[in-house]
Scaffold this motif. Structure first.
Motif, PDB file in Angstrom:
ATOM      1  N   ALA A 253       0.886  -1.357   0.074  1.00  0.00           N
ATOM      2  CA  ALA A 253      -0.022   0.016   0.113  1.00  0.00           C
ATOM      3  C   ALA A 253       0.957   1.158   0.073  1.00  0.00           C
ATOM      4  O   ALA A 253       0.512   2.208  -0.674  1.00  0.00           O
ATOM      5  CB  ALA A 253      -0.882   0.001   1.226  1.00  0.00           C
ATOM      6  N   LEU A 254       1.763   1.226   0.652  1.00  0.00           N
ATOM      7  CA  LEU A 254       2.731   2.378   0.744  1.00  0.00           C
ATOM      8  C   LEU A 254       3.380   2.593  -0.603  1.00  0.00           C
ATOM      9  O   LEU A 254       3.454   3.808  -1.085  1.00  0.00           O
ATOM     10  CB  LEU A 254       4.004   2.286   1.871  1.00  0.00           C
TER      11      LEU A 254
ATOM     12  N   ASP B  72       0.939   3.851  -2.884  1.00  0.00           N
ATOM     13  CA  ASP B  72       0.685   5.349  -2.662  1.00  0.00           C
ATOM     14  C   ASP B  72       1.945   6.318  -3.333  1.00  0.00           C
ATOM     15  O   ASP B  72       1.548   7.240  -3.817  1.00  0.00           O
ATOM     16  CB  ASP B  72       0.780   5.436  -1.168  1.00  0.00           C
TER      17      ASP B  72
ATOM     18  N   TRP C  20       1.323   6.472  -6.963  1.00  0.00           N
ATOM     19  CA  TRP C  20       0.228   7.135  -7.181  1.00  0.00           C
ATOM     20  C   TRP C  20       0.479   8.547  -7.277  1.00  0.00           C
ATOM     21  O   TRP C  20       0.269   9.410  -8.153  1.00  0.00           O
ATOM     22  CB  TRP C  20      -0.912   6.781  -6.254  1.00  0.00           C
ATOM     23  N   ILE C  21       1.195   8.986  -6.006  1.00  0.00           N
ATOM     24  CA  ILE C  21       1.935  10.480  -5.936  1.00  0.00           C
ATOM     25  C   ILE C  21       2.324  10.885  -7.161  1.00  0.00           C
ATOM     26  O   ILE C  21       2.422  11.879  -7.546  1.00  0.00           O
ATOM     27  CB  ILE C  21       2.368  10.803  -4.834  1.00  0.00           C
TER      28      ILE C  21
ATOM     29  N   THR D 198       1.005   1.391  -9.980  1.00  0.00           N
ATOM     30  CA  THR D 198       0.315   1.697  -8.902  1.00  0.00           C
ATOM     31  C   THR D 198      -0.680   0.519  -8.792  1.00  0.00           C
ATOM     32  O   THR D 198      -0.767   0.089  -7.731  1.00  0.00           O
ATOM     33  CB  THR D 198      -0.383   3.120  -9.065  1.00  0.00           C
TER      34      THR D 198
ATOM     35  N   ASP E  34      -1.111  -2.482  -5.732  1.00  0.00           N
ATOM     36  CA  ASP E  34      -2.439  -2.289  -5.022  1.00  0.00           C
ATOM     37  C   ASP E  34      -3.627  -2.591  -5.937  1.00  0.00           C
ATOM     38  O   ASP E  34      -3.992  -1.410  -6.502  1.00  0.00           O
ATOM     39  CB  ASP E  34      -2.451  -1.078  -4.213  1.00  0.00           C
TER      40      ASP E  34
ATOM     41  N   PHE F 297      -6.814  -0.158  -5.298  1.00  0.00           N
ATOM     42  CA  PHE F 297      -6.407   1.305  -5.416  1.00  0.00           C
ATOM     43  C   PHE F 297      -7.428   2.058  -6.481  1.00  0.00           C
ATOM     44  O   PHE F 297      -7.203   2.539  -7.423  1.00  0.00           O
ATOM     45  CB  PHE F 297      -5.036   1.657  -5.980  1.00  0.00           C
TER      46      PHE F 297
END
Lengths: 178, 297
Positions: free
Chosen positions: B58-59, B62, B65-66, B94, B98, B101
């Motif tokens: 998940a990290l 993230d 995604w950022i 991404t 996940d 997401f």
């Protein structure tokens, strides 16, 4: 001995050590490059954008020295009012922030608050701009780095160093050691 | 060092530092043109990234995604030539790390589908991303709705769009308005009225502020197109009465065809072409450019 003389002497000593270190490393670097120049086949040499021992790389090395001089000045400033561990931490933090401060310049593009954008912009101008000292990519790819740019960066770096050292002297002169 | 001297030195040096930084800013920008900065992905394989993430899926998702959002935003805002080559790989990474997401699938499809240069102009990749989402979560009606939306808005394939709206409407917990929307799309695909229905529903039901704002902008674009149609009719009436086209808005205001300079819903005045009599949005308007398939008629 006055406290300011002690502080400035310490700074000059540190800078001299750095300069000697880098001079030795630069000499070794150029020896290796000269060796590569002689052993590389002609077709490989032809694909290089510049000769292996391109003296233009000295511009990048000079700016690295300047950057280290600024980092040393900042470390000295922090060491005048904090513990060695904390001053190392603060210096490292400022060094990282200084390398990424172009993000602060462009912060206005991603936030809606004009106050926050202006604050980020102001911080950008106040923080040391370490990214300006980095022309390694340009010299490696034989891109032109104008002398005027190097001169301007030197002026900027030396002015910033002077500012930081004046701050360090002021704090150190007033510090009570009793 | 005396206090007054020290303060004076600090003030002068501070001003000099800020001034030099401003100069340095320009000099460094000239030294490193934006186009020279090559985009590169160190990890390109979703399988490798998934393994490298260890238990921090998940990290890592993230972070990617950022990165995708920053990449899209940076390219969109950049003044130089825009290429969105890494957008799909970033979104793929991404959503591979996940697969749940949701926002990466939905917003990612919008980023990919948006017309170039505002987006990647790759609705096909947007659909591929959403279909990947549907494979991971087959009951997610939002993904099916978004696929229908991409077909409707960017590919103008109203038959397929209606089919996806119908499929979305049949999924668990789907809102009731999807089935009628499928019917409207099939019957009046491409009409301004069906577009208005679609965007009104999105503005009303979208669970993300950004999407709601986007829908509001699209509705304003539709209003602007209605406005342009109306003003062009007024221009033609002026021509029929005077025998010539108006040279400016003043001609239409002076002859009482219009009361004031007409403006789009954001308040930016429309532009009048005195040679052809056509009315367009000001390029500086936030509503520009208008979607191609929905140009005023």
């Amino acid at each position: 001995m006055r406290r300011q003389d002690f502080l400035l002497g310490k700074y000059c000593g540190l800078v001299l050590t750095l300069v000697i270190n880098i001079a030795v490393m630069t000499a070794a670097f150029y020896v290796v490059l000269a060796l590569m120049q002689t052993v590389a086949p002609p077709n490989v040499r032809a694909s290089w954008p510049a000769p292996a021992t391109d003296p233009a790389m000295l511009k990048a090395i000079a700016l690295v020295v300047l950057e280290l001089m600024l980092v040393t000045a900042i470390a000295l400033l922090f060491s005048t009012f904090s513990s060695p561990f904390l001053s190392a931490l603060l210096t490292a933090g400022l060094w990282v922030a200084g390398h990424f401060n172009s993000d602060l310049r462009n912060f206005g593009a991603v936030v809606e608050s004009p106050v926050l954008a202006r604050l980020a912009r102001a911080t950008y101008y106040v923080l040391p701009n370490f990214a300006a000292f980095d022309v390694k990519l340009q010299v490696v790819h034989a891109q032109a780095v104008p002398v005027s740019y190097v001169a301007l960066t030197f002026l900027y770096g030396l002015t910033y160093i002077a500012l930081v050292l004046v701050g360090a002297v002021v704090i150190f002169s007033r510090r009570d050691f009793k | 060092m005396r206090t007054r001297t020290a303060i004076a030195a600090i003030v002068v040096l501070s001003i000099a530092v800020v001034g030099l930084q401003a100069l340095e800013d320009r000099a460094h920008a000239a030294l490193t043109p934006e186009a020279d900065a090559a985009d590169f992905l160190y990890v390109q394989s979703p399988a490798v990234l998934k393994r490298a993430a260890l238990s921090y899926d998940a990290l890592v998702a993230d972070l990617y995604w950022i990165r995708a959002v920053q990449y899209y935003g940076g390219k969109r805002l950049s003044k130089g030539p825009k290429t969105y080559d890494l957008l799909y790989p970033l979104l793929d990474l991404t959503t591979s790390v996940d697969p749940y997401f949701d926002i990466a699938y939905r917003f990612g499809a919008i980023f990919l589908g948006e017309q170039y240069p505002g987006g990647a102009g790759r609705p096909d990749l947007g659909i591929a991303l959403l279909q990947k989402g549907l494979r991971a979560q087959p009951d997610k009606w939002q993904f099916a709705e978004d696929i229908g939306f991409v077909y409707y808005w960017w590919l103008h394939d109203y038959r397929v769009a209606a089919e996806w709206f119908r499929r979305a409407g049949q999924m668990p917990d789907a809102p009731e308005w999807l089935t009628p929307l499928a019917a409207v799309t099939l019957a009046k695909g491409g009409s301004r009225a069906s577009s208005r229905t679609l965007w009104t529903e999105i503005a009303r039901n979208a669970d993300a502020d950004w999407l709601r704002r986007q829908a509001t902008v699209r509705l304003e674009q539709l209003d602007a197109m209605d406005g342009i149609d109306f003003i062009e009719r007024v221009v033609q009436q002026y021509r029929e009465r005077t025998g010539v086209l108006p040279a400016s808005w003043n001609d239409l205001i002076r002859t009482r065809f219009l009361r004031a300079v007409p403006a789009d819903p954001t308040g930016i005045p429309f532009q009048l072409d005195p040679v052809t009599g056509s009315v367009t949005l000001d390029p500086s308007s936030s509503l520009s450019p208008l979607p191609l398939a929905e140009q005023p008629h």
